[in-house]
Write an enzyme that holds these catalytic residues in place. Sequence first.
Site, PDB file in Angstrom:
ATOM      1  N   SER A 242       0.921  -1.071  -0.011  1.00  0.00           N
ATOM      2  CA  SER A 242       0.088   0.006  -0.057  1.00  0.00           C
ATOM      3  C   SER A 242       0.815   1.190   0.016  1.00  0.00           C
ATOM      4  CB  SER A 242      -0.878   0.056   1.123  1.00  0.00           C
ATOM      5  OG  SER A 242      -1.752  -1.039   1.338  1.00  0.00           O
TER       6      SER A 242
ATOM      7  N   SER B  85      -3.184  -4.060  -3.157  1.00  0.00           N
ATOM      8  CA  SER B  85      -2.914  -2.604  -2.733  1.00  0.00           C
ATOM      9  C   SER B  85      -3.549  -1.741  -2.327  1.00  0.00           C
ATOM     10  CB  SER B  85      -1.751  -2.003  -3.874  1.00  0.00           C
ATOM     11  OG  SER B  85      -1.105  -0.953  -3.479  1.00  0.00           O
TER      12      SER B  85
ATOM     13  N   ASP C  49      -4.149   2.058  -2.348  1.00  0.00           N
ATOM     14  CA  ASP C  49      -3.489   3.305  -2.736  1.00  0.00           C
ATOM     15  C   ASP C  49      -4.404   4.359  -2.395  1.00  0.00           C
ATOM     16  OD1 ASP C  49      -1.342   1.675  -3.999  1.00  0.00           O
ATOM     17  OD2 ASP C  49      -3.019   0.889  -5.353  1.00  0.00           O
TER      18      ASP C  49
END
Length: 404
Positions: free
Chosen positions: A270, A308, A310
């Site tokens: 992340s 992830s 983001d």
Amino acid sequence: MKLQGFHITRNHKFLLMSHPRSFKRTMTTRARARELGIIPGILSPGPLNAITDVHDVRVGHFTLIEGDDIRTGVTAVLPHGGNLFQEKTPAGLAVGNGFGKMMGSTQLQELGEIETPIILTNTLAVPRAADAILDWTLAQSGNEGVRSINPVVGETNDGVLNNIRRRALTPEMIYQAIAATATGPVSEGSVGAGTGTIAFGWKGGIGTSSRILPANLGGFTVGVLVQSNFGGVLQILGVPVGQKSGRYYLKDKLEPDNTSTSFSNRADGSIMMLVATDAPLSDRNLTRLAWRAMAGLARTGASMSNGSGDYAIAFSTAETVRRTKERRESLCTIAELPNNLMSPLFQAVIEATEEAIYNSLCMATAMTGYQGCHVEALPLDLVMSFMREYQPWRSIASLKAEGR
């Protein structure tokens, strides 16, 4: 200051004022990207080249390194030094890929404002960070009647280097990160919320950068701070550093006989990106500003994978757009920047985000942690050797570094 195996880090930075060609590189010497001649974009940075170039923005870290398995921490950001709950800052949120546990996001999106410190930490410390924010906010003078608070907490998972299941961070430690916030230079690399992070298979961490628009474009300042803990195919100013160093996402599939470690092949992880500006913006245009951080992230080679998180949060520190009690309860006129003047700010965010990510890698130091896992720092000498192979980079960056 050291306290029972952990330490609080106030804002500071280490400057190596050397020309790129005379920089004495070793595997242990760290330098910011700009000090190496890696200069993204066309706009100039502020005097600190940090998010704290935006007036009154404050940053503090709490770094927890304990035994052979705890490698974690907290980074706190205050949009201004006043009572954040009583003088809320307009803000916007952008989510590139939402595999994350970002607390406070729905109210931030609904009301377009931040009313607390912003905390960055590890995934399993989010509830304790919220506790610290609640204690901090309730204790402030003027908040005696407050009964509802929206803590804003971002996270990345540092569970490779850190024994995250121990949940070693306490609300008291996180509170101390808030108390340590200050204006001025910002510590980068393996500190605070970046203590146990990994990016592109190398040691990640905290990074920051800024841009100042010239007077004929408004003279506004934009600052970015990142917590990098993600993967992909690292590129620096377009140079394929990840491929050339043999650490990049999908290498284990494209080169089945490779011997690189699993965390250098993956793209999960992340990144939290915080964008501050003194431009008087509405929450709608701050959301647009936050989205431009994703373009800076993409420039570094991020894959923004399924696993992830983001996230980018943008906020304005301009007093003219702060949501004071009077402005929240009566009809008022607020002067804000129109849409047609936003594009230079977009450019500033893209450039500052890209450089902040480079700084997080360049300033991070190697670390050994949980179960003996060792993550190397990005080798700056190797990076510079790759960069020298690309003559366009060498000629342009060298001239910039010399002030030509």
